[in-house]
Write a protein that holds these residues in place. Sequence first.
Motif, mmCIF file in Angstrom:
data_model
loop_
_atom_site.group_PDB
_atom_site.id
_atom_site.type_symbol
_atom_site.label_atom_id
_atom_site.label_comp_id
_atom_site.label_asym_id
_atom_site.label_seq_id
_atom_site.Cartn_x
_atom_site.Cartn_y
_atom_site.Cartn_z
ATOM 1 N N CYS A 53 0.806 -1.224 0.000
ATOM 2 C CA CYS A 53 0.000 0.000 0.000
ATOM 3 C C CYS A 53 0.840 1.275 0.000
ATOM 4 O O CYS A 53 0.363 2.314 -0.448
ATOM 5 N N GLY A 54 2.025 1.229 0.548
ATOM 6 C CA GLY A 54 2.899 2.400 0.525
ATOM 7 C C GLY A 54 2.616 3.436 1.594
ATOM 8 O O GLY A 54 3.270 4.478 1.634
ATOM 9 N N GLU A 136 1.703 7.203 -13.026
ATOM 10 C CA GLU A 136 2.482 5.969 -12.876
ATOM 11 C C GLU A 136 3.127 5.908 -11.487
ATOM 12 O O GLU A 136 3.097 4.881 -10.822
ATOM 13 N N TRP A 137 3.690 7.022 -11.065
ATOM 14 C CA TRP A 137 4.342 7.038 -9.743
ATOM 15 C C TRP A 137 3.325 6.923 -8.619
ATOM 16 O O TRP A 137 3.491 6.137 -7.692
ATOM 17 N N SER A 139 0.515 5.666 -8.535
ATOM 18 C CA SER A 139 -0.133 4.346 -8.434
ATOM 19 C C SER A 139 0.696 3.369 -7.590
ATOM 20 O O SER A 139 0.251 2.264 -7.311
ATOM 21 N N SER A 140 1.894 3.797 -7.176
ATOM 22 C CA SER A 140 2.688 2.973 -6.260
ATOM 23 C C SER A 140 2.026 2.868 -4.893
ATOM 24 O O SER A 140 2.254 1.908 -4.161
ATOM 25 N N ASN A 141 1.275 3.900 -4.504
ATOM 26 C CA ASN A 141 0.673 3.936 -3.168
ATOM 27 C C ASN A 141 -0.844 3.930 -3.288
ATOM 28 O O ASN A 141 -1.384 4.387 -4.302
#
Lengths: 169, 271
Positions: A53-54, A136-137, A139-141
Amino acid sequence: MTTLSENGKIDIAFTLNGQPVSRATTTSRTLSDLLRDDMDLKGTRVACGRTVCGACSVLVDGFPRAACSTFAFEVEGRSVTTIEGLEAEDGTLDPVQAAFAKKSAFQCGYCTSGMILLARALLAEHQRPDRETIREWISSNICRCTGYQLIIEAVEEAAETMAGKEAAE
Amino acid sequence: MFTAPAPRGLARSQADLPPVPLYRPDSVAEAIHALDTAPAPAALYAGGTDFFARLREGEAPAALVWLDRVQDLREVGRDDHALRLGALVTHHEAFRHPALDAVPGLAAAWRRIATVRIRRQATLGGNLMARRTRYELSILLTALGASAQMAGADGTIDLPVEDLWQADTATHPLLVSVTVPLEGCPRLDYERSMRPTFTQALAMRDGGWRLVVATEYLRPWAHDMAPGTPPAEATAALPADFADPAVSRAHMVRAGAAFLKRQIERMEAPA
């Protein structure tokens, strides 16, 4: 081969929010537990506990890493930045923090510290990221409240502010 | 065949892991020695992304062997015959490496795995050796006919990546590298269907194509076929029991054929 610990106890030294720190800890201590429970830095939030989830993202040598899935011993000699390390000594918010506040890019706020640190790393690599790169970035969290749109707008706002500051300098 | 996952046990957290001895080898041989001499069971530790998931699922190592200093596991290179990828290479390092140009389509497919943040932490070795059906490198590397170099106390053996699912990791516990053969100028294309979830890789070489289909719950199914095989004929070869609760065989046969048609068109289009 180095035996770093025979009994599970280990001493580590690293840079935390710009200051050198050292701690006696254990080989099974995660970075998130070290920060939250041993160093009282509660801004690092733990949610999924398995990297995904980040929410617990901190910057390790400038790049976001899930503190829940990082052993404390891994940051030996490295630089760690938590959300507490972003604002200036006089309390001035970092441009990313200010942009999140201005855009109200949060609701419950649980993911926010991780999102802000992720955005900080993004803007360190891409000074004027396009929307596709931001998506894109980001969507990491995971954020379960905002639908991400306000977060994307906050990152764009922060990029503009930071670019303006650089131009002024 | 689909087998239901084990019911989740009592929730565990990282805090349940007691302090354990920690070893930091500098070579593959030292890593194997550490695994053999440390309190059992000893666990290999690298990127950590899957390791912590396993802890939460009940794995309880009595010692950790931290691989970050084993430089042999980080090497990426190619010659005329093969592309070699060290097990400690992160996804981020891999898809940006110029050696991947040897296999057109591989870097683009690899770049779609995980997220920006996780790609810098998770490794090739962790992805493959987790042996989880939802992880994707096994699909890509099976399509390319890759082999895995596994190290143990009695030396190193070569295994097809598709055999890692049932490999005996007690005798050869450490993945050193993966080798992709370059004979026949391989190229790759990868398709994903997210709802329902299934994925499909197609590798083309001079003289033969390999189709691989996988789902979140099913191990990759590989099918070698002659160039020019009609897509519907290729996907109709899916085994009769290749289905899980989220995706039917009929859907994969039908949608997979449509994917395959697109994949072939993309791969045969002039560069």
